[in-house]
Motif scaffolding. Structure first.
Motif, short mmCIF file in Angstrom:
data_model
loop_
_atom_site.label_atom_id
_atom_site.label_comp_id
_atom_site.label_asym_id
_atom_site.label_seq_id
_atom_site.Cartn_x
_atom_site.Cartn_y
_atom_site.Cartn_z
N VAL A 50 -26.60 11.70 20.83
CA VAL A 50 -25.91 12.34 21.95
C VAL A 50 -25.87 13.86 21.76
N ASP A 51 -25.58 14.32 20.55
CA ASP A 51 -25.48 15.76 20.33
C ASP A 51 -26.84 16.44 20.47
N GLU A 52 -27.93 15.75 20.11
CA GLU A 52 -29.26 16.32 20.28
C GLU A 52 -29.62 16.43 21.75
N ARG A 53 -29.27 15.42 22.52
CA ARG A 53 -29.53 15.49 23.96
C ARG A 53 -28.74 16.62 24.60
N CYS A 93 -26.28 15.09 9.12
CA CYS A 93 -25.08 15.88 8.86
C CYS A 93 -25.53 17.31 8.63
N TYR A 94 -24.58 18.24 8.69
CA TYR A 94 -24.94 19.65 8.64
C TYR A 94 -24.02 20.39 7.68
N ALA A 103 -27.84 11.82 6.82
CA ALA A 103 -26.56 11.24 6.42
C ALA A 103 -26.80 9.95 5.65
N GLY A 104 -25.95 9.71 4.66
CA GLY A 104 -26.02 8.46 3.92
C GLY A 104 -27.07 8.43 2.83
N GLU A 105 -27.68 9.57 2.51
CA GLU A 105 -28.68 9.61 1.44
C GLU A 105 -27.99 9.69 0.08
#
Length: 257
Positions: A50-53, A93-94, A103-105
């Motif tokens: 959603v944030d990329e769109r 994540c940023y 995220a989750g790595e």
């Protein structure tokens, strides 16, 4: 102490195999064209979060929106290869400076990446457990490169640039600029490290290298720089934490059936 430069030639851009393996002593760089047909753009759009769109929608011009969608869509496709996850299932994540990460790595074998695009061409660098930064710029002939260098380059770099013949200064400027930006991106701290506080090589034929850093004299030895040949009329550079790594360059997408 300065880092030992890597002077080996840039590998050719090859099409990837069906199975991709990325070891901790490897760096993979991908090249992609962002001008894609509407059907491909729609597929990429459907994979975005959603944030990329929302970021795409904020772009004023249609071509910029479409290129952003493709750039993020290709990033998701590439990272999906290495993480064995569907592109639409990836989350980012940023950092406080805006550097993206998966995220989750977990720390063990964690994927690191960097991307840069300019006028329809994009480069993506992917590593494991070592920081990486990449920068790509198309040459512009309407820029007063020496005046820009006076504002942003270090005194040493500016002196090296002015010492070159006029006809060589523009390419030297872009050589310097991309190397500095790649290093800044690899550090992931934005412009909290001013561009004039460290020196990189820029002369024709001189290996890419960090020549010195004012904030920490030992910092230069932690990094490797590499010049990349992305496309005619472009300059690109890669900054990688550490030494002793191998580079492979891939072309996206694979045009074979």
């Amino acid at each position: 102490m300065k880092a030992e430069p890597i002077a080996s030639p840039v590998p050719p851009w090859r099409f990837p195999p069906e199975t991709l393996l990325l070891g901790c002593d490897e760096v993979h760089v991908w090249r992609a064209t962002l001008d894609q047909p509407p059907s491909q753009i729609l597929r990429f759009l459907n994979n975005l979060a959603v944030d990329e769109r929302a970021r795409a929608e904020r772009l004023r011009f249609k071509r910029d929106r479409e290129r952003f969608i493709v750039a993020r869509g290709v990033l998701r496709a590439i990272l999906g290869f290495y993480s064995n996850r569907a592109p639409e299932c990836l989350s980012f994540c940023y950092s406080s400076f805006g550097k993206p990460a998966l995220a989750g790595e977990s720390d063990r074998g964690a994927i690191r990446f960097s991307l840069s695009h300019s006028h329809g061409v994009a480069l993506y660098a992917v590593t494991r457990r070592r920081e990486v930064g990449i920068d790509l710029e198309r040459i512009r002939f309407d820029l007063a490169v020496v005046e820009i260098a006076e504002r942003f380059f270090s005194r040493r770099e500016l002196a090296m640039l002015r010492a070159l013949p006029t006809e060589l200064q523009r390419e030297a400027f872009y050589r310097c600029w991309t190397r500095k930006e790649a290093y800044i991106k690899a550090r992931g701290e934005g412009l909290s490290l001013p561009l004039d506080q460290f020196d990189v090589s820029l002369a024709p034929g001189e290996p890419a290298a960090i020549l010195g850093t004012q904030h920490d004299p030992s910092e230069a030895s932690r990094w490797s720089l590499r010049e990349l040949t992305a496309a005619p009329g472009y300059f690109a550079a890669l900054a990688v934490e550490g030494h002793g790594w191998g580079l492979t360059c891939w072309q996206w997408p694979d045009p074979r059936p």
